[in-house]
Scaffold this active site. Structure first.
Site, PDB file in Angstrom:
ATOM      1  N   LYS A   1     -57.119 -38.553  20.838  1.00  0.00           N
ATOM      2  CA  LYS A   1     -56.017 -39.494  21.028  1.00  0.00           C
ATOM      3  C   LYS A   1     -56.479 -40.932  20.727  1.00  0.00           C
ATOM      4  CE  LYS A   1     -53.028 -36.316  21.794  1.00  0.00           C
ATOM      5  NZ  LYS A   1     -52.728 -35.541  22.980  1.00  0.00           N
TER       6      LYS A   1
HETATM    7  C1  LIG Z   1     -52.053 -34.277  23.635  1.00  0.00           C
HETATM    8  C2  LIG Z   1     -50.640 -34.225  24.083  1.00  0.00           C
HETATM    9  C3  LIG Z   1     -50.275 -33.896  25.384  1.00  0.00           C
HETATM   10  C4  LIG Z   1     -51.240 -33.389  26.403  1.00  0.00           C
HETATM   11  O1  LIG Z   1     -52.322 -34.208  26.580  1.00  0.00           O
HETATM   12  P1  LIG Z   1     -53.594 -33.630  27.379  1.00  0.00           P
HETATM   13  O2  LIG Z   1     -54.295 -34.861  27.830  1.00  0.00           O
HETATM   14  O3  LIG Z   1     -54.380 -32.836  26.390  1.00  0.00           O
HETATM   15  O4  LIG Z   1     -53.085 -32.802  28.492  1.00  0.00           O
HETATM   16  C5  LIG Z   1     -48.947 -33.970  25.748  1.00  0.00           C
HETATM   17  N1  LIG Z   1     -48.011 -34.323  24.860  1.00  0.00           N
HETATM   18  C6  LIG Z   1     -48.311 -34.617  23.589  1.00  0.00           C
HETATM   19  C7  LIG Z   1     -47.211 -35.010  22.653  1.00  0.00           C
HETATM   20  C8  LIG Z   1     -49.635 -34.551  23.144  1.00  0.00           C
HETATM   21  O5  LIG Z   1     -49.944 -34.806  21.875  1.00  0.00           O
END
Ligand SMILES: *Cc1c(COP(=O)(O)O)cnc(C)c1O
Length: 382
Positions: free
Chosen positions: A184
């Site tokens: 991210k």
């Molecule tokens: C990555 C992601 C999540 C979940 O994030 P985590 O930290 O891995 O639980 C939720 N929604 C979207 C759109 C994502 O890309």
């Protein structure tokens, strides 16, 4: 040619030193570093934001929906073009999901389609700032207020996106949840942050984050003399963040604007290199807004010489990573069986998915790497 990965994490010596310092400190789990990370994160967003660190965005979304009172008999609107975590937390709580189509230009939840699908038992809407493109939050909040819905933002892609000058996370939705998963816009390895300005929601989420304790473990151990004295007020979850993760987060948060600038420069280079090809390219953020550029999704137009699948294959054969974000949820087995839809019920998301691929984009990606990706695409399509 040296391979170009889909993503390369940006972890420096500062992050490594910060983790080592926590490991030497004698306190590994939720403690002073987590408190510091929450404080800094809330400060970054400003205006009374209360930030709760959690071990994933999925956990944060679950806590937010639980604290909003989502439960059996309720329904929640989510876009069908998202990661399954957005919708799965609704099912954790025994409520049902109502999938909504996307706006084909922005790839964001289509409010007109929300209006059409709205049911009397709708409790909340979960907009997703897809790829880092900010949703029009004033419009979404107005829609929600009109229909008595809670607003839980899935901002997993959206740090530090802005809409009309304001950071995502600074609007008065009920909750906004960021992800610090490895790829991210900033990372803690695994982690997330639930942001809210509602003190009642914050209180409930804090209790449910850690076993339903009436106060958290750090607090308990800090208070010398009464460390054994806790009460359990609900069957809570185990969603707290470790201090090692928080130490990474504090350092990464300090870099998040520089990361955004690097992503934006890379996106700009893609946009100009690819402008003349039979592609649909992602929109820039509206005026006075900021795109977080977590993803760079393109679509191969029907008139192009090569299909999306062949283009992914060609890129792979040159050592270039790419991906697809996402197969719409209504097409995936669990969701399809739970909520059968008619063919063509989500025309925009279906059409997007048929021809979409996501190109590598990360801070630290070299101009020569972007150009190499583009040259391969030019060769394939022109
Ligand atoms: C990555 C992601 C999540 C979940 O994030 P985590 O930290 O891995 O639980 C939720 N929604 C979207 C759109 C994502 O890309």
């Amino acid at each position: 040619m040296t391979p170009i990965p889909f993503f390369r994490p940006q972890i420096g010596e500062e992050e490594i030193a910060a983790v080592a310092a926590v490991m030497r400190s004698g306190w590994l789990t939720t403690g002073p570093k987590t408190a510091e990370f929450e404080e800094r994160f809330g400060g970054f967003l400003g205006a009374g934001a209360e930030a709760l660190a959690v071990n994933s965005a999925t956990a944060g979304l679950h806590l937010a929906a639980e604290a909003c009172g989502v439960g059996p008999g309720d329904a929640v609107l989510t876009p069908t073009l998202t990661f399954t975590a957005t919708a799965e937390v609704v099912r954790y709580l025994g409520a049902d999901v109502i999938f909504v189509d996307i706006d084909p230009e922005t790839l964001l939840i289509d409010l007109d389609d929300c209006e059409r699908r709205l049911k009397p038992n709708c409790k909340a809407i979960m907009p997703v700032h897809f790829g880092g493109m900010p949703c029009d939050m004033p419009r979404i909040i107005a829609f929600a207020r009109k229909h008595g819905l809670k607003v839980i933002e899935d901002a997993a892609h959206a740090l530090p996106a802005r809409f009309d000058g304001r950071l995502i996370g600074a609007f008065d939705s009920d909750a906004c949840v960021f992800s610090f998963y490895a790829n991210k816009t900033m990372t803690t390895g695994e982690g997330g942050m639930l942001v809210t300005r509602d003190p009642n929601l914050a209180r409930r989420a804090r209790v449910m984050r850690l076993h339903g304790f009436d106060r958290d473990a750090f607090d308990r151990h800090r208070r010398v003399g009464a460390s054994w004295a806790y009460d359990v007020v609900a069957p809570g979850f185990k969603y707290n963040m470790t201090d090692m993760a928080a130490a990474i987060g504090v350092v990464q948060l300090g870099k998040v604007e520089a990361f955004q600038a690097a992503r934006q420069a890379a996106a700009q280079r893609y946009l100009s290199n690819l402008a003349h090809l039979p592609l649909w390219l992602p929109r820039r953020a509206p005026e006075n807004s900021l795109h977080a550029w977590h993803l760079f999704p393109i679509r191969v137009r029907e008139e192009a010489r090569m299909t999306r699948d062949d283009l992914i294959g060609l890129l792979a054969s040159r050592g270039i990573g790419s991906s697809v974000h996402y197969r719409p949820l209504h097409q995936l087995s669990y969701w399809r069986e739970r909520y059968p839809s008619k063919l063509g019920e989500f025309p925009m998301a279906d059409r997007y998915f048929k021809t979409a691929l996501t190109l590598p984009l990360f801070p630290g990606m070299l101009d020569s790497e972007i150009d190499a990706v583009c040259e391969t695409i030019v060769e394939a399509l022109s």
